[in-house]
Every structure is written in structure tokens, then in C-alpha cells.
Design an enzyme around this catalytic site. Structure first.
Site, PDB file in Angstrom:
ATOM      1  N   CYS A  32       1.622   3.812  -3.062  1.00 15.91           N
ATOM      2  CA  CYS A  32       0.595   4.762  -3.532  1.00 15.91           C
ATOM      3  C   CYS A  32       0.117   5.702  -2.426  1.00 15.91           C
ATOM      4  O   CYS A  32      -0.209   6.857  -2.680  1.00 15.91           O
ATOM      5  CB  CYS A  32      -0.602   4.004  -4.100  1.00 15.91           C
ATOM      6  SG  CYS A  32      -0.196   3.162  -5.637  1.00 15.91           S
ATOM      7  N   HIS A  33       0.001   5.174  -1.181  1.00 16.22           N
ATOM      8  CA  HIS A  33      -0.618   5.987  -0.116  1.00 16.22           C
ATOM      9  C   HIS A  33       0.405   6.703   0.771  1.00 16.22           C
ATOM     10  O   HIS A  33       0.028   7.567   1.552  1.00 16.22           O
ATOM     11  CB  HIS A  33      -1.511   5.104   0.764  1.00 16.22           C
ATOM     12  CG  HIS A  33      -2.665   4.501   0.020  1.00 16.22           C
ATOM     13  ND1 HIS A  33      -3.833   5.178  -0.224  1.00 16.22           N
ATOM     14  CD2 HIS A  33      -2.810   3.286  -0.564  1.00 16.22           C
ATOM     15  CE1 HIS A  33      -4.663   4.396  -0.916  1.00 16.22           C
ATOM     16  NE2 HIS A  33      -4.061   3.239  -1.134  1.00 16.22           N
ATOM     17  N   MET A  68      -8.096   1.872  -7.545  1.00 16.77           N
ATOM     18  CA  MET A  68      -7.432   0.918  -6.642  1.00 16.77           C
ATOM     19  C   MET A  68      -7.831  -0.513  -7.000  1.00 16.77           C
ATOM     20  O   MET A  68      -8.990  -0.806  -7.260  1.00 16.77           O
ATOM     21  CB  MET A  68      -7.824   1.215  -5.197  1.00 16.77           C
ATOM     22  CG  MET A  68      -7.151   0.261  -4.233  1.00 16.77           C
ATOM     23  SD  MET A  68      -7.412   0.722  -2.542  1.00 16.77           S
ATOM     24  CE  MET A  68      -7.706  -0.876  -1.812  1.00 16.77           C
ATOM     25  N   CYS A 115       0.800  -1.238   0.000  1.00 26.96           N
ATOM     26  CA  CYS A 115       0.000   0.000   0.000  1.00 26.96           C
ATOM     27  C   CYS A 115       0.834   1.290   0.000  1.00 26.96           C
ATOM     28  O   CYS A 115       0.391   2.314  -0.524  1.00 26.96           O
ATOM     29  CB  CYS A 115      -0.932   0.032   1.215  1.00 26.96           C
ATOM     30  SG  CYS A 115      -1.687  -1.570   1.603  1.00 26.96           S
ATOM     31  N   HIS A 159       5.959  11.795 -10.919  1.00 30.85           N
ATOM     32  CA  HIS A 159       6.307  10.370 -10.946  1.00 30.85           C
ATOM     33  C   HIS A 159       7.457  10.120 -11.920  1.00 30.85           C
ATOM     34  O   HIS A 159       8.585  10.430 -11.620  1.00 30.85           O
ATOM     35  CB  HIS A 159       5.048   9.560 -11.288  1.00 30.85           C
ATOM     36  CG  HIS A 159       5.197   8.103 -11.014  1.00 30.85           C
ATOM     37  ND1 HIS A 159       5.230   7.581  -9.746  1.00 30.85           N
ATOM     38  CD2 HIS A 159       5.330   7.042 -11.844  1.00 30.85           C
ATOM     39  CE1 HIS A 159       5.402   6.267  -9.803  1.00 30.85           C
ATOM     40  NE2 HIS A 159       5.456   5.905 -11.076  1.00 30.85           N
ATOM     41  N   HIS A 162       1.506   7.903 -17.740  1.00 27.78           N
ATOM     42  CA  HIS A 162       2.596   7.075 -17.190  1.00 27.78           C
ATOM     43  C   HIS A 162       3.618   6.847 -18.308  1.00 27.78           C
ATOM     44  O   HIS A 162       3.543   5.849 -19.029  1.00 27.78           O
ATOM     45  CB  HIS A 162       2.042   5.747 -16.656  1.00 27.78           C
ATOM     46  CG  HIS A 162       3.061   4.982 -15.852  1.00 27.78           C
ATOM     47  ND1 HIS A 162       4.076   4.262 -16.441  1.00 27.78           N
ATOM     48  CD2 HIS A 162       3.236   4.848 -14.517  1.00 27.78           C
ATOM     49  CE1 HIS A 162       4.824   3.708 -15.482  1.00 27.78           C
ATOM     50  NE2 HIS A 162       4.329   4.045 -14.304  1.00 27.78           N
TER      51      HIS A 162
HETATM   52 FE1  DHE Z   1       8.245   1.876 -11.182  1.00 26.73          FE
HETATM   53  C1  DHE Z   1      10.329   3.796 -13.175  1.00 26.73           C
HETATM   54  C2  DHE Z   1       8.007   4.429  -8.969  1.00 26.73           C
HETATM   55  C3  DHE Z   1       5.736   0.214  -9.531  1.00 26.73           C
HETATM   56  C4  DHE Z   1       8.689  -0.787 -13.239  1.00 26.73           C
HETATM   57  N1  DHE Z   1       8.957   3.778 -11.129  1.00 26.73           N
HETATM   58  C5  DHE Z   1       9.824   4.369 -12.037  1.00 26.73           C
HETATM   59  C6  DHE Z   1      10.170   5.679 -11.564  1.00 26.73           C
HETATM   60  C7  DHE Z   1       9.521   5.851 -10.371  1.00 26.73           C
HETATM   61  C8  DHE Z   1       8.761   4.661 -10.094  1.00 26.73           C
HETATM   62  C9  DHE Z   1       9.577   7.060  -9.475  1.00 26.73           C
HETATM   63  C10 DHE Z   1      11.098   6.650 -12.268  1.00 26.73           C
HETATM   64  C11 DHE Z   1      12.522   6.339 -11.904  1.00 26.73           C
HETATM   65  C12 DHE Z   1      13.537   7.236 -12.603  1.00 26.73           C
HETATM   66  O1  DHE Z   1      13.428   7.424 -13.825  1.00 26.73           O
HETATM   67  O2  DHE Z   1      14.421   7.778 -11.939  1.00 26.73           O
HETATM   68  N2  DHE Z   1       7.049   2.252  -9.550  1.00 26.73           N
HETATM   69  C13 DHE Z   1       7.133   3.357  -8.777  1.00 26.73           C
HETATM   70  C14 DHE Z   1       6.173   3.298  -7.688  1.00 26.73           C
HETATM   71  O3  DHE Z   1       6.058   4.102  -6.730  1.00 26.73           O
HETATM   72  C15 DHE Z   1       5.267   2.170  -7.979  1.00 26.73           C
HETATM   73  C16 DHE Z   1       3.997   2.763  -8.576  1.00 26.73           C
HETATM   74  C17 DHE Z   1       4.769   1.371  -6.794  1.00 26.73           C
HETATM   75  C18 DHE Z   1       5.840   0.820  -5.893  1.00 26.73           C
HETATM   76  O4  DHE Z   1       5.568   0.633  -4.727  1.00 26.73           O
HETATM   77  O5  DHE Z   1       6.957   0.605  -6.332  1.00 26.73           O
HETATM   78  C19 DHE Z   1       6.066   1.451  -9.075  1.00 26.73           C
HETATM   79  N3  DHE Z   1       7.371   0.029 -11.339  1.00 26.73           N
HETATM   80  C20 DHE Z   1       6.384  -0.452 -10.566  1.00 26.73           C
HETATM   81  C21 DHE Z   1       6.039  -1.796 -10.927  1.00 26.73           C
HETATM   82  O6  DHE Z   1       5.196  -2.551 -10.352  1.00 26.73           O
HETATM   83  C22 DHE Z   1       6.807  -2.130 -12.162  1.00 26.73           C
HETATM   84  C23 DHE Z   1       5.832  -2.195 -13.333  1.00 26.73           C
HETATM   85  C24 DHE Z   1       7.535  -3.475 -12.129  1.00 26.73           C
HETATM   86  C25 DHE Z   1       8.724  -3.521 -11.237  1.00 26.73           C
HETATM   87  O7  DHE Z   1       9.782  -3.944 -11.683  1.00 26.73           O
HETATM   88  O8  DHE Z   1       8.617  -3.140 -10.074  1.00 26.73           O
HETATM   89  C26 DHE Z   1       7.716  -0.908 -12.261  1.00 26.73           C
HETATM   90  N4  DHE Z   1       9.302   1.564 -12.901  1.00 26.73           N
HETATM   91  C27 DHE Z   1       9.395   0.368 -13.541  1.00 26.73           C
HETATM   92  C28 DHE Z   1      10.347   0.497 -14.634  1.00 26.73           C
HETATM   93  C29 DHE Z   1      10.811   1.814 -14.634  1.00 26.73           C
HETATM   94  C30 DHE Z   1      10.137   2.456 -13.525  1.00 26.73           C
HETATM   95  C31 DHE Z   1      10.703  -0.621 -15.615  1.00 26.73           C
HETATM   96  C32 DHE Z   1      11.854   2.446 -15.561  1.00 26.73           C
HETATM   97  C33 DHE Z   1      11.281   2.709 -16.916  1.00 26.73           C
HETATM   98  C34 DHE Z   1      12.359   3.146 -17.895  1.00 26.73           C
HETATM   99  O9  DHE Z   1      12.249   2.766 -19.075  1.00 26.73           O
HETATM  100  O10 DHE Z   1      13.285   3.860 -17.505  1.00 26.73           O
END
Ligand code: DHE
Length: 556
Positions: free
Chosen positions: A51-52, A102, A48, A338, A380
Site C-alpha cells: 500500500c505504501h 488502514m 506495508c 489497480h 475494487h
Molecule cells: Fe491482489 C488482482 C494487487 C492483495 C487477490 N491484485 C490484483 C491485481 C493487482 C493486485 C494489481 C490485478 C492483476 C491483473 O489483473 O493483472 N493485491 C494487489 C496488491 O497490491 C495488494 C492490495 C496488496 C499486496 O501487497 O499484494 C493485493 N490480492 C491481495 C490479497 O490480499 C488477495 C485478496 C489474496 C491473495 O491471494 O493475495 C488478492 N488480487 C487477488 C486476486 C486477483 C487480484 C484473486 C485476480 C482477480 C481476478 O478475478 O482476476
């Protein structure tokens, strides 16, 4: 429609850290047995908090404090809180999800877990401990000191075309040779590992885990391995290196969700140098105790990082040319910041203020906001995608979690002034739930995933637009069917298209459950046909893939 951001996985590391935190009981606060509370606390932080928020002040998700009150500009007071919502309503929301986006948790959590979680969020939020220089120094390790590292590349890999692949639930990255498609090694990294970024020379990969563990991999070693580690906090998502001329490989910056701060480290050893808190006032002038560091990018035109603060809606341009006298430009934009990426000139940075349905555009040359662009629901972009639109010139694309479009924004204020920072076109896709879009300067395709779409056939497919003729509907490619993996009831989510260095292959993850086989499927970009399916028992929950060349030079 229900969407999920993949579930917040912060995990036991932060849960355990609460032993040192403080908890004060509210008068009307419900109670749980110590065991039930411990379990609910861990679930909250795993599922949680992303997001929260750790303190439950709300971001992409709603405020979940036991009681809150807000005063607007006209002095009107609104009150609410989880205690007011009550046990039954909270259990129902957690069980079924909401129309606001959600996800339902009835297929992830047991009835008892839901019940305890509903009670837990009516109790005062636990406050995790701080993580300053003392804690960082105690959790900093140089495994191979710089003077004992190779003086030249000791292996025969084409380093440019290596992919660092997040094996999310294994807490590892797989280094894959992009030419042979063989796994070079799987490297142990942080918990629920998130992203990889490159040093400007292309020698080092920096990997960040959600537990704040930053791992530095040296690609020059005979078998690339971790040479330094820093636990930069208790919850983190972003890392980058210094890329401006003269500062190549000199510094690394790690942004953390908890504590809300960033740390500048030495680029060769990860030794922490300077920690900067991001706590402060929001755009509305209210103090926020938890403004988390979301995306960070590194400028190539100035010695600066662009640091995006989620809860305050402020974009920081941090000048690293004089760390002792650190100069920071603070740019007001919109909440909640984000992810984002550069335009093709790398002068402008476009970042999603996802809960405001806006893209903020920063002019890093002038050091100010160029525009706030209204878009459809929950943009996104990942890093977005840049290409030349046949009619509107240079554009940057973002997908949406909350709407069935890919938005194209004009990015050329000089030669296409009328289109600059405006939505010039919305390409229709078969549903919401996009996470990533990708193209390459050498390609005529735009690849779009929809992993958060509730329909199996859609979430298991890629959608490909022809950049020469955007009036054509995208081609649907069912990746799961083509992969040869056994059919399963659960959805195998297709996520994160990424190009190879030459720009003629597209790699995409087929993200199954932790105990099921996953794969990476490699497509020929021109023919859109499968070239290879990379399967391996070690290929556990692959998600993000970071090609060395494209990540090093910000090609997308
Ligand atoms: Fe990410 C990038 C935050 C869930 C895969 N994700 C990012 C960035 C942030 C972020 C702030 C940018 C980073 C940067 O560029 O410096 N992500 C979050 C969360 O807060 C969130 C929503 C929930 C959590 O608790 O983490 C979250 N993210 C996910 C996933 O569930 C994903 C789909 C699968 C995983 O591996 O966790 C995921 N996020 C990614 C990926 C990037 C990313 C692959 C980079 C994309 C790119 O091409 O650079």
C-alpha cells in the site's frame, strides 16, 4: 470502519535483496540494532509496502518518508514526514489503524515489533537493487524445453474446466479438475503467489508470485507441471500472454512492483526479450522513482497489452507487433491504478483508480480515454462483472472496499448512449469490504463477496443478486456455516467467486489462517445450494481461482 487489503506480503526475498541496496543515514534519524532493523525491514516489506510503496512515497496508503515536502500548482509548500509524526503517534497508528482505511496491527504484530516498525519508518527507506537482463538471465530456467514437451494432450482431463487455485501462504497453486472436483496436483510457484493467467491456446498457465517468480505450467503433460520459470523482479503482481490472432502463445508480459518495470518474454520458454522501465513523470508532472505495474490485460482486437501504472495514473497500450521498435500509447487517467476488466465487447477496458474513487475507461480501438467515472469510495472490481441490465442495457459492475454498494456502469455507447460511462445504479450490500463480484453470460445471478468487512457473519458470507429483479435485496449465504469446517474464533474470509466453464457452478474460497483448515465451496448457480466442499490438507489459504476457459477468453 477499518479495511485491509490483505496485508502486503512481499517477504523475505526482497528483504534479503537489500543487502545489495544502499542506505544513507539522516541527521536526525533514529537508530535500531542490526537485528531489530532487519526484522522491521522484513515486516515492512511483508505488510506495508503493497500500500505504501517500497520507497514509501505512498499510493493507496500514505507517504511514509522520514521527511517530505510538496509544492502545489499555486506554489504552496506543504511539509510532513514520519519524523514529524513521531514515535508515539506512529506506534498508535500501527496498533489501532486509521479511519482512512488502514487496518489495526495489534492482533498481528507484537508490541516490540510495532515499536521497531515505528522507528524503522522514521529511517531513510532502503533502496532494493535493480533487476535487469543480467539478473533475469541468471534466474531463468527451462525445465522442459519446447521440443521435449508433448505434441498432444497426454492426459484425459477436460482442460477447459481446470481451475488454477492460489494457495497463497503455501507458495503453490492447486490444479483442480472442475468436473470431478479432485486435486490433480499442487504445483510449487512463487512466494505468496498471487494470480494465474492463460495462454490464448489454453495450454499454458502462467502464475506470478509476489517475489516476481513467474511459473509456466504445461497442461498437456500427463501430470501438468512447471516447464519454465523466470524471476522477473523482486516484487510483482501481474502477468498475461499475447492473445491477438497470429500471436497466440507467442509472448508473455510480466509487470513488477520492484523494480518498477515490465518485461516481455518468449511465450514458450519465458526467456526475457525486452525490459521497459516505468519510472517517469506523474500526471502532475512530478518525477516518481517507483511507478508500479498494476493490472495488465491482453487485447483480442489488436496486438496490444493494456498496462496500468499505479503511481503515475497512466495507462499504457503496448503494441507487441514489433518488439524491437516498441510503440506505446500513453493515456492519462487518474491515480492510483489497480485492477480492472473488459466490457462484454472487449473493446473497452475499465480500471479502478482506487484512491481517486474513479473508474477509468479506455477505448482500446481508438487508443484513448473514453471516460473517467466518479464512484463511491475505493472501487475494487477484480475483473468486474458484465451483464444486461433489464433497464439500462449492457453494464459492468464493480464492488467497493470503502462503501456498501456495487456500482453498475453503462457500457454501450451505441445503443444506450445516455447511460454509457455513467453510474446507472448502485446496488446496496450490507457493508463495505468487497473484493470481487462475478457473473457469467449464462447466469442470472451476481455473486458478491465482502471478505474485508469487520463483521464475522458478513465476511463469512456471499451475497447474491437476482439479475432479473435488482430491486430485491441480495440473498445472504453463510458459506462458513455450510462448509462443515470446524467453528473458529478467527474469521474465515469468503473470497473470489469464480464460475466453471459451463457457467452453472460458482466456486468460492473459504480463506482461513495458515494453520487452520480452509476449503473451496462449490455452489449450484441456479439453486444457490452447496454442491461440493473441496477440503484437503494441501488446501492452505486458498484465495484466487482461475478457470481455464473463463480466464483464457476473458469471460466475466
Ligand atoms: Fe491482489 C488482482 C494487487 C492483495 C487477490 N491484485 C490484483 C491485481 C493487482 C493486485 C494489481 C490485478 C492483476 C491483473 O489483473 O493483472 N493485491 C494487489 C496488491 O497490491 C495488494 C492490495 C496488496 C499486496 O501487497 O499484494 C493485493 N490480492 C491481495 C490479497 O490480499 C488477495 C485478496 C489474496 C491473495 O491471494 O493475495 C488478492 N488480487 C487477488 C486476486 C486477483 C487480484 C484473486 C485476480 C482477480 C481476478 O478475478 O482476476
Amino acid at each position: 470502519m477499518k479495511i485491509t487489503l490483505g496485508g502486503s506480503v512481499l517477504g523475505l526475498a526482497i528483504g534479503a535483496a537489500f543487502a545489495a541496496g544502499s542506505t544513507v543515514a539522516f541527521a536526525q534519524e533514529p537508530t535500531l540494532s542490526p537485528d531489530a532493523k532487519e526484522q522491521a525491514k522484513n515486516i515492512y516489506f511483508q505488510r506495508c509496502a503493497g500500500c505504501h510503496g517500497v520507497l514509501r512515497k505512498g499510493a493507496t496508503g500514505k507517504n511514509l518518508e522520514p521527511t517530505w515536502s510538496r509544492t502545489d500548482k499555486d506554489g504552496k509548500v506543504t511539509e510532513g514526514g514520519t519524523i514529524k509524526l513521531g514515535q508515539d503517534r506512529l506506534e498508535k497508528i500501527i496498533t489501532l489503524g486509521t479511519d482512512g482505511g488502514m487496518v489495526n496491527f495489534d492482533d498481528i504484530l507484537s508490541k516490540d515489533e510495532i515499536k521497531n516498525l515505528a522507528t524503522y519508518i522514521q529511517m531513510k527507506p532502503d533502496v532494493p537493487p535493480e533487476w535487469g537482463m543480467k539478473e533475469m538471465m541468471a534466474n531463468w530456467k527451462v525445465i522442459v524445453p519446447p521440443d521435449q514437451r508433448p505434441k498432444k494432450q497426454m492426459n484425459k482431463y477436460n482442460l477447459n474446466n481446470i481451475f488454477s487455485v492460489t494457495l497463497r501462504d503455501a507458495g503453490k497453486v492447486a490444479l483442480i479438475d472442475g468436473d470431478t472436483k479432485q486435486i490433480i496436483s499442487t504445483v510449487k510457484t512463487g512466494y505468496a503467489v498471487h494470480i494465474s493467467r492463460l495462454s490464448y491456446s489454453g495450454r499454458y498457465i502462467y502464475v506470478i508470485g509476489r517475489d516476481g517468480l513467474t511459473s509456466m505450467i504445461d497442461l498437456w503433460m500427463e501430470k501438468p507441471a512447471v516447464v519454465a520459470e523466470l524471476k522477473a523482479g523482486l516484487d510483482a503482481r501481474s502477468v498475461d500472454s499475447s492473445k491477438f490472432k497470429g500471436y497466440e502463445d507467442k509472448y508473455v508480459i510480466v509487470g513488477t512492483y520492484w523494480p518498477p518495470q515490465y518485461v516481455v518474454t518468449d511465450g514458450e520458454t519465458l526467456k526475457p526479450i525486452k525490459i521497459v522501465s516505468t519510472r517517469g513523470m506523474t500526471l502532475e508532472g512530478e518525477y516518481h522513482p517507483e511507478p508500479r505495474v498494476a493490472s495488465i490485460v491482453s487485447s483480442q482486437i489488436k496486438p496490444e497489452w493494456v498496462v496500468n501504472i499505479k503511481e503515475t495514473g497512466q495507462i499504457l497500450l503496448v503494441d507487441y507487433s514489433d518488439i524491437k521498435n516498441l510503440k506505446t500509447t500513453t493515456i492519462d487517467s487518474a491515480k492510483f491504478l489497480h485492477d480492472g476488466g473488459w466490457d462484454s465487447t472487449k473493446r473497452y477496458f475499465l480500471v479502478a483508480a482506487n484512491a481517486s474513487n474513479k473508474i477509468a475507461v479506455v477505448d482500446t480501438k481508438e487508443g484513448k480515454l473514453a471516460a473517467l467515472v466518479d464512484t463511491k469510495k475505493i472501487p475494487h472490481p477484480g475483473r468486474g462483472a458484465n451483464f444486461n441490465h433489464p433497464k439500462f442495457g449492457p453494464v459492468w459492475a464493480t464492488g467497493h472496499l470503502g462503501d456498501a454498494v456495487v456500482t453498475l456502469i453503462g457500457t454501450d455507447p451505441e445503443k444506450h448512449k445516455d447511460q454509457a460511462w455513467k453510474v446507472v445504479e448502485e446496488l446496496k450490500v450490507p457493508g463495505a469490504g468487497n473484493l470481487f463480484v462475478k457473473t457469467h453470460p449464462k447466469s442470472k445471478n451476481l455473486w458478491v463477496d465482502l471478505p474485508q468487512n469487520p463483521e464475522k457473519d458478513i465476511a463469512e458470507s456471499l451475497f447474491v443478486f437476482d439479475l432479473n429483479d435488482l430491486s430485491k435485496a441480495p440473498e445472504q449465504i453463510n458459506v462458513a456455516k455450510l462448509s462443515g469446517l470446524p467453528e473458529s474464533k478467527a474469521i474465515k474470509r469468503v473470497v473470489h467467486p469464480e464460475y466453471n466453464a459451463a457457467g452453472d457452478e460458482v466456486w468460492v474460497s473459504l480463506w482461513a489462517g495458515k494453520t487452520e483448515p480452509s476449503a473451496i465451496v462449490v455452489f449450484d448457480d441456479k439453486t444457490r445450494k452447496v454442491k461440493t466442499v473441496i477440503k484437503d490438507p494441501e488446501m492452505i489459504t486458498p484465495t484466487g481461482k482461475f478457470n481455464v476457459n473463463n480466464t483464457q477468453h476473458d469471460i466475466y
